[in-house]
Design an enzyme around this catalytic site. Structure first.
Site, PDB file in Angstrom:
ATOM      1  N   GLU A  22      45.255  34.556  43.895  1.00 24.10           N
ATOM      2  CA  GLU A  22      44.002  34.047  43.671  1.00 24.10           C
ATOM      3  C   GLU A  22      44.118  33.044  42.312  1.00 24.10           C
ATOM      4  O   GLU A  22      43.886  33.449  41.317  1.00 24.10           O
ATOM      5  CB  GLU A  22      43.043  35.043  43.632  1.00 24.10           C
ATOM      6  CG  GLU A  22      41.787  34.344  43.249  1.00 24.10           C
ATOM      7  CD  GLU A  22      40.561  34.802  42.200  1.00 24.10           C
ATOM      8  OE1 GLU A  22      39.492  34.601  42.398  1.00 24.10           O
ATOM      9  OE2 GLU A  22      41.101  35.364  41.196  1.00 24.10           O
ATOM     10  N   ASP A  67      44.630  38.922  41.150  1.00 18.04           N
ATOM     11  CA  ASP A  67      43.235  38.632  40.769  1.00 18.04           C
ATOM     12  C   ASP A  67      43.693  37.385  39.589  1.00 18.04           C
ATOM     13  O   ASP A  67      44.382  37.744  38.591  1.00 18.04           O
ATOM     14  CB  ASP A  67      42.491  39.747  40.182  1.00 18.04           C
ATOM     15  CG  ASP A  67      41.070  39.128  39.759  1.00 18.04           C
ATOM     16  OD1 ASP A  67      40.180  38.824  40.685  1.00 18.04           O
ATOM     17  OD2 ASP A  67      40.583  39.130  38.845  1.00 18.04           O
TER      18      ASP A  67
HETATM   19  C1  NOJ Z   1      38.135  37.056  40.789  1.00 15.84           C
HETATM   20  C2  NOJ Z   1      37.651  38.217  41.464  1.00 15.84           C
HETATM   21  O1  NOJ Z   1      37.701  37.672  42.904  1.00 15.84           O
HETATM   22  C3  NOJ Z   1      36.047  38.054  41.050  1.00 15.84           C
HETATM   23  O2  NOJ Z   1      35.316  38.997  42.070  1.00 15.84           O
HETATM   24  C4  NOJ Z   1      36.090  38.574  39.661  1.00 15.84           C
HETATM   25  O3  NOJ Z   1      34.695  38.664  39.061  1.00 15.84           O
HETATM   26  C5  NOJ Z   1      37.029  37.654  38.926  1.00 15.84           C
HETATM   27  N1  NOJ Z   1      38.276  37.449  39.525  1.00 15.84           N
HETATM   28  C6  NOJ Z   1      37.370  38.837  37.478  1.00 15.84           C
HETATM   29  O4  NOJ Z   1      38.072  39.751  37.709  1.00 15.84           O
END
Ligand code: NOJ
Length: 600
Positions: free
Chosen positions: A318, A254
């Site tokens: 991500e 993440d």
């Molecule tokens: C990316 C995640 O995919 C999202 O859902 C989340 O709100 C943010 N990061 C913060 O962790």
């Protein structure tokens, strides 16, 4: 473009802005436009002890709250997932990625973790997790879990200890606490949270006086860790080991581009609602220091792989980073295995833009010896069956937060294009991620009652940004059952739109024209022909608004024709059609917004 798209636009432009500062960029790419993919000299093979199953894997994202609810509380859970795993085996994917199911106050759908080594009682327990992994492995599915290293929950014991401890203490040093400016009254800098409002919150010190501020790039309940602190590094690596020891096959990381902040946290000249200025600085994203962290994580993951066996444990970023060249730095040979290609996700359904995005993406990943990681939908963006139901314009597409009072998409056009776009994506060399429900052609829920919304974006933006609930609505499994078979009763944490009934899995399973049947066919042919391991060549001699390419693997060659124009394309008599995205297709033609795969 409305400000409601700011979720991704903000992130990606800050990343672009960062890339203009000349840090860490290796200008090693040449691509020569349509028809020619230039390879970079010096691009090495990705090292790895195993047989690299991930290079062409198709991985299915489950958002645990919304997939299957075994106990009827209206929230999906691990036993529910385990029970429904045969759906994924029948679909023909290689792996499942689970969004967070860890102990959490659920202020951000579980991306606010209070205990990284346990399962939230909402979703089950560690035994339920072990049962899920065993069942998945028994079905030939690998299991990827989420790791959230940028921030914890404010309910994490470390943060509670930090609040109870004085400024300058070891407890505070795990997070980014700072004194405020203007004698402490104002935040330490001008950064804004991704969910709206300032990125800083002031604490009350244990003695009751107004005190320091802590940084949270997301909700106030998600304090950012300080990754310059070795204790943080050690702890997160230990968490990786915990789940690897339980048998997981990898991690989705993440906010992978956010862990390291520019020294001294300087002001940025971008604010959330300002017009995007690509020359602005982005001191909170894509800092060079993140790469050292991922090199260490890669060594750790590789230590679990088995020489000569197809058992690599993988890491997928991500990272909302542009351009493709900067993103490719995350998948260099000694770093991560995959990094979501969000630029592709946001590319409009326009022929020149699609061609350029695909060409650039392949060239940049290829330059570092990595496969490309394609994705069209996830739990943070408007589903592609809805995105593509809007007029397409050059530039980045609308991706977040549609409400009942916003212009509504054309659902028929959106689904037709979504099927065609998926048929393009699943032919491309590399790996691909699918988001739960896209195999049913689920649209975004664009008319959710505002009072049902749970994304923190809605509150933090003062009810101006609808946020991401619309793509998170629970899955329909049975068209005639209460909650469409999501759970045993009526309950569903977000209301399911009436059109979900006709799209339920049981309604589509035996229908040859259904989107579910199309996905199964695409995945089966992709696998048989090993397209994910193939090589793409653009084909000349087709109209400008047709994407025409051939993918050649060791096993076969497939020609893909995607018609993004308005006139039908006539196929030669000799065309040997493997599948078409439209049902029924028109014999001898590729209709507008249709993709066909032909045996070459
Ligand atoms: C990316 C995640 O995919 C999202 O859902 C989340 O709100 C943010 N990061 C913060 O962790």
């Amino acid at each position: 473009m409305r400000t409601s798209v700011r979720w991704a636009i903000h992130q990606i432009y800050r990343a672009v802005a960062g890339s203009t500062r000349g840090r860490l960029r290796r200008p090693c790419v040449r691509w020569t436009g349509r028809g020619a993919l230039g390879a970079c000299e010096g691009g090495g093979d990705v090292a790895g002890p195993g047989r690299q199953w991930w290079r062409d894997a198709v991985i299915y994202q489950v958002y645990p709250r919304s997939w299957a609810d075994s106990d009827g509380d209206g929230i999906g859970d691990l036993p529910g997932i385990t029970e429904r795993l045969p759906h994924l085996a029948e679909l023909g994917v290689d792996a499942v990625w689970l969004s967070p199911f860890y102990t959490s106050p659920q202020r951000d759908g579980g991306y606010d973790v209070a205990d990284y080594r346990d399962v939230d009682p909402l979703f089950g327990d560690l035994a339920a997790f072990d049962a899920l992994v065993a069942r998945a492995h028994g079905l030939g599915l690998r299991v990827i879990v989420d790791i959230v290293p940028n921030h914890s929950s404010d309910a994490h014991p470390w943060f509670r200890a930090a609040l109870a401890s004085p400024p300058g203490s070891r407890e505070r040093a795990r997070y980014l606490f700072r004194d405020g400016s203007d004698e402490g009254r104002l935040p330490p800098n001008n950064w804004t949270s991704m969910f709206g409002g300032p990125a800083w919150t002031r604490v009350t010190e244990p003695d009751g006086t107004p005190g320091q501020w802590y940084l949270h790039m997301f909700d106030t309940s998600q304090p950012d860790f300080d990754w310059t602190n070795p204790e943080v590094r050690d702890e997160l690596e230990d968490v990786l080991r915990f789940w690897l020891d339980r048998g997981v096959d990898g991690f989705r990381i993440d906010v992978a581009h956010g862990l390291v902040k520019f020294e001294d946290l300087p002001d940025t000249d971008l604010t959330l609602d300002a017009n995007v200025d690509a020359t602005a600085l982005a001191p909170m994203w894509d800092q060079p220091g993140v790469h050292e962290i991922y090199r260490s994580w890669r060594r750790l993951a590789d230590s679990y792989a088995v020489e000569g066996e197809d058992a690599d444990r993988i890491l997928c970023a991500e990272a909302w980073v542009l351009p493709a060249q900067a993103l490719a730095q995350y998948v260099r040979a000694d770093e991560l295995h995959q990094s979501f290609n969000f630029e592709y996700l946001m590319t409009p359904w326009l022929p020149d833009e699609q061609r350029a995005s695909i060409t650039r993406s392949l060239a940049q990943a290829g330059a570092v010896g990595a496969p490309q990681t394609w994705v069209l939908s996830n739990h943070d963006v408007v589903r592609h069956a809805t995105r593509l139901g809007y007029p397409q314009h050059p530039g980045l597409q609308r991706i977040a937060g549609i409400g009942a009072d916003d212009p509504q998409p054309d659902p028929v056009l959106g689904l037709r294009r979504a099927r065609a776009a998926t048929a393009v994506m699943l032919a491309l060399p590399g790996s691909a991620y699918l988001f739960q429900g896209e195999e049913l052609g689920l649209p975004e829920a664009t008319r959710l009652p505002d009072e049902s919304r749970q994304d923190p974006t809605w509150e933090r933006s003062g009810h101006t940004q609808r946020g991401r609930d619309g793509c998170r609505v629970p899955m329909p499994w049975e068209g005639d059952a209460p909650s469409y078979g999501f759970g045993p009763g009526e309950r569903s944490w977000l209301p399911q739109p009436a059109e979900f009934g006709a799209l339920a899995v049981d309604r589509q399973r035996d229908d040859p024209g259904s989107t579910l049947s199309l996905y199964r066919a695409l995945l089966a042919v992709r696998r048989t022909h090993r397209l994910g391991l193939g090589h793409l060549t653009w084909l000349d001699g087709h109209p400008e608004d047709v994407l025409a390419f051939e993918v050649t693997s060791e096993d076969a060659s497939v020609t893909v024709l995607a018609n993004l124009g308005t006139d039908p394309l006539t196929l030669p008599d000799s065309a040997d059609v493997l599948l078409t995205s439209a049902f029924p297709g028109t014999a001898g033609h590729v209709g507008p917004d249709e993709t066909v795969w032909l045996r070459s």
